[in-house]
Write a protein that holds these residues in place. Structure first.
Motif, PDB file in Angstrom:
ATOM      1  N   GLY A   1       0.627  -1.180   0.005  1.00  0.00           N
ATOM      2  CA  GLY A   1       0.096   0.037   0.114  1.00  0.00           C
ATOM      3  C   GLY A   1       0.607   1.324  -0.093  1.00  0.00           C
ATOM      4  N   GLY A   2       1.979   1.039   0.739  1.00  0.00           N
ATOM      5  CA  GLY A   2       3.009   2.292   0.712  1.00  0.00           C
ATOM      6  C   GLY A   2       3.310   2.669   2.120  1.00  0.00           C
ATOM      7  N   ALA A   3       4.478   1.959   2.397  1.00  0.00           N
ATOM      8  CA  ALA A   3       5.128   2.290   3.689  1.00  0.00           C
ATOM      9  C   ALA A   3       5.540   3.694   4.106  1.00  0.00           C
ATOM     10  CB  ALA A   3       6.254   1.354   3.919  1.00  0.00           C
TER      11      ALA A   3
ATOM     12  N   SER B   1       3.233   5.964   4.752  1.00  0.00           N
ATOM     13  CA  SER B   1       1.946   6.621   4.282  1.00  0.00           C
ATOM     14  C   SER B   1       0.931   6.310   5.269  1.00  0.00           C
ATOM     15  CB  SER B   1       1.285   6.481   2.879  1.00  0.00           C
ATOM     16  OG  SER B   1       1.229   5.272   2.698  1.00  0.00           O
ATOM     17  N   LEU B   2      -0.057   7.210   5.548  1.00  0.00           N
ATOM     18  CA  LEU B   2      -1.285   7.004   6.478  1.00  0.00           C
ATOM     19  C   LEU B   2      -1.907   5.866   6.329  1.00  0.00           C
ATOM     20  CD1 LEU B   2      -2.537   7.764   9.094  1.00  0.00           C
ATOM     21  CD2 LEU B   2      -3.749   9.449   7.669  1.00  0.00           C
ATOM     22  N   PHE B   3      -2.331   5.707   4.938  1.00  0.00           N
ATOM     23  CA  PHE B   3      -3.579   4.697   4.774  1.00  0.00           C
ATOM     24  C   PHE B   3      -2.757   3.771   3.530  1.00  0.00           C
ATOM     25  CE2 PHE B   3      -6.025   8.581   4.962  1.00  0.00           C
ATOM     26  CZ  PHE B   3      -6.954   8.349   5.776  1.00  0.00           C
ATOM     27  N   GLY B   4      -1.662   3.940   3.422  1.00  0.00           N
ATOM     28  CA  GLY B   4      -1.035   2.788   2.764  1.00  0.00           C
ATOM     29  C   GLY B   4      -1.212   1.203   3.257  1.00  0.00           C
ATOM     30  N   PRO B   5      -0.866   1.196   4.645  1.00  0.00           N
ATOM     31  CA  PRO B   5      -1.364  -0.369   5.141  1.00  0.00           C
ATOM     32  C   PRO B   5      -2.759  -0.900   4.852  1.00  0.00           C
ATOM     33  CG  PRO B   5       0.000   0.969   6.743  1.00  0.00           C
ATOM     34  CD  PRO B   5      -0.509   1.967   5.572  1.00  0.00           C
ATOM     35  N   LEU B   6      -3.637  -0.031   5.098  1.00  0.00           N
ATOM     36  CA  LEU B   6      -5.075  -0.266   4.828  1.00  0.00           C
ATOM     37  C   LEU B   6      -5.322  -0.757   3.273  1.00  0.00           C
ATOM     38  CD1 LEU B   6      -8.100  -0.418   5.548  1.00  0.00           C
ATOM     39  CD2 LEU B   6      -8.336   1.952   5.391  1.00  0.00           C
TER      40      LEU B   6
ATOM     41  N   LEU C   1       2.249   5.273  -6.400  1.00  0.00           N
ATOM     42  CA  LEU C   1       1.511   5.377  -7.611  1.00  0.00           C
ATOM     43  C   LEU C   1       0.481   6.587  -7.765  1.00  0.00           C
ATOM     44  CD1 LEU C   1       1.159   3.989 -10.557  1.00  0.00           C
ATOM     45  CD2 LEU C   1      -0.276   2.273  -9.479  1.00  0.00           C
ATOM     46  N   TRP C   2      -0.339   6.199  -6.735  1.00  0.00           N
ATOM     47  CA  TRP C   2      -1.590   7.378  -6.682  1.00  0.00           C
ATOM     48  C   TRP C   2      -1.076   8.718  -6.425  1.00  0.00           C
ATOM     49  CZ3 TRP C   2      -6.553   7.771  -6.865  1.00  0.00           C
ATOM     50  CH2 TRP C   2      -7.283   8.940  -6.305  1.00  0.00           C
ATOM     51  N   ASN C   3       0.077   9.079  -5.961  1.00  0.00           N
ATOM     52  CA  ASN C   3       0.653  10.437  -6.019  1.00  0.00           C
ATOM     53  C   ASN C   3       1.318  10.978  -7.117  1.00  0.00           C
ATOM     54  OD1 ASN C   3       0.193  10.875  -3.151  1.00  0.00           O
ATOM     55  ND2 ASN C   3       2.270   9.998  -2.694  1.00  0.00           N
ATOM     56  N   SER C   4       1.762   9.732  -7.926  1.00  0.00           N
ATOM     57  CA  SER C   4       2.329  10.290  -9.301  1.00  0.00           C
ATOM     58  C   SER C   4       1.117  10.441 -10.497  1.00  0.00           C
ATOM     59  CB  SER C   4       3.033   9.197  -9.965  1.00  0.00           C
ATOM     60  OG  SER C   4       2.413   7.772  -9.968  1.00  0.00           O
TER      61      SER C   4
END
Length: 324
Positions: free
Chosen positions: A255-257, A259-264, A311-314
């Motif tokens: 998800g993205g280590a 980041s706030l919602f990455g683990p979810l 990926l979302w940020n890009s």
């Protein structure tokens, strides 16, 4: 202060509504159980993320804290007849003690040496638990066979567990959000960039690594207690095995280590895939699970080390660039 773009806020609101309404919309017990497992995995991965994501200390031994919470809950039942939830604070305290004993020396190591040390510590405790009669040795421990009171939190339906896990996850995410914007959050970001650089800025590196580990260990232990309460069973492999630690790491990384919602997000992707694979091939599907985990690691390392969050940020940046 960084603000979220409107599309990010919309995605967050839609995601929250879907997660909250999932067990009410889906009537199949199998899919309701997957929803609860997604939230439980998100709790444990978000707890790991406090240390591995924000502080950059990649632990592969967090199963020891997960197992401490699971065993503490069931020991309270088998030894004293208490509701398993009463063992959750005991598990947190035990995890704190283990974190101090393990963390102080291992934090003097860097990179893969630190990760190897955490694996060794977790495997040592798993072997000890496998031969300790108090925790059931290799056989493990069972929870209450039938509900005795509401405090046993023993439900036939996965729906109550879904909302219990959701409440805990919201508290953990709120704490993480606050931590990001606090002095400790900035210190952890500096530590993630490098110990030497952080020390040059006056950051007490070892102290804040231990702080991050204590927070991470405490919530990981709570996740272990919740797992034992829902499943009603704990043994060395299911709660202290290396696969438990690897799952936390992969869920957060996917998800993205950091980041706030990455683990979810990682849990939403990985857990349904894992549970569906296990159901298709029967048994625990451990062999297939290892293949899936390995494939995900290769894909993340090759194509998107930052996970879905990067990926979302890009995508957002490219969209904003086209608009401007």
């Amino acid at each position: 202060m960084r603000t979220w773009p409107p599309i990010g806020i919309a995605a967050f609101l839609i995601g929250f509504v879907v997660i909250a309404a999932w067990p009410l919309v889906v009537q199949d017990v199998f899919y309701q159980r997957i929803g609860a497992l997604v939230l439980l995995a998100a709790i444990s991965a978000s707890a790991w993320n406090l240390l591995g994501g924000y502080a950059g200390q990649v632990s592969v031994g967090h199963a020891v804290y997960f197992g401490a919470g699971a065993y503490a809950s069931l020991v309270m039942f088998t030894q004293f007849g208490w509701p398993p939830i009463a063992g959750a604070p005991i598990g947190v305290l035990v995890s704190f003690a283990i974190a101090l004993v393990v963390g102080t020396p291992t934090f003097r190591l860097r990179g893969h040496y630190f990760s190897m040390a955490t694996i060794a510590a977790a495997e040592l405790i798993r072997i000890l638990a496998s031969n300790w009669p108090l925790v059931g040795a290799a056989v493990g421990l069972m929870g209450p066979p039938v509900p005795r009171s509401i405090w046993d939190l023993s439900f036939i339906s996965p729906v109550p567990y879904h909302y219990l896990f959701l409440a805990v996850l919201i508290v953990l995410l709120a704490l993480t959000w606050h931590l990001q914007r606090s002095r400790m959050g900035y210190y952890l970001a500096a530590i993630r960039g490098g110990d030497r650089a952080a020390r040059s800025l006056g950051v007490p590196v070892l102290r804040y690594k231990v702080y991050a580990l204590l927070l991470s260990a405490g919530f990981t232990s709570l996740a272990g207690s919740l797992y034992a309460i829902m499943v009603g069973f704990a043994d060395p492999d299911s709660t202290l095995g290396i696969l438990v630690s690897v799952k936390m790491l992969i869920v957060a990384a996917l998800g993205g280590a950091g980041s706030l919602f990455g683990p979810l997000v990682g849990a939403v992707i990985l857990i349904p895939l894992e549970e569906t694979t296990n159901a298709m091939f029967g048994g625990s599907g451990t062999g297939i699970t290892f293949i899936v985990y390995g494939a995900i690691i290769l894909l993340i390392a090759r194509f998107q080390p930052g996970g879905v969050a990067a990926l979302w940020n890009s995508i957002l940046h490219r969209r904003q660039a086209r608009v401007s």
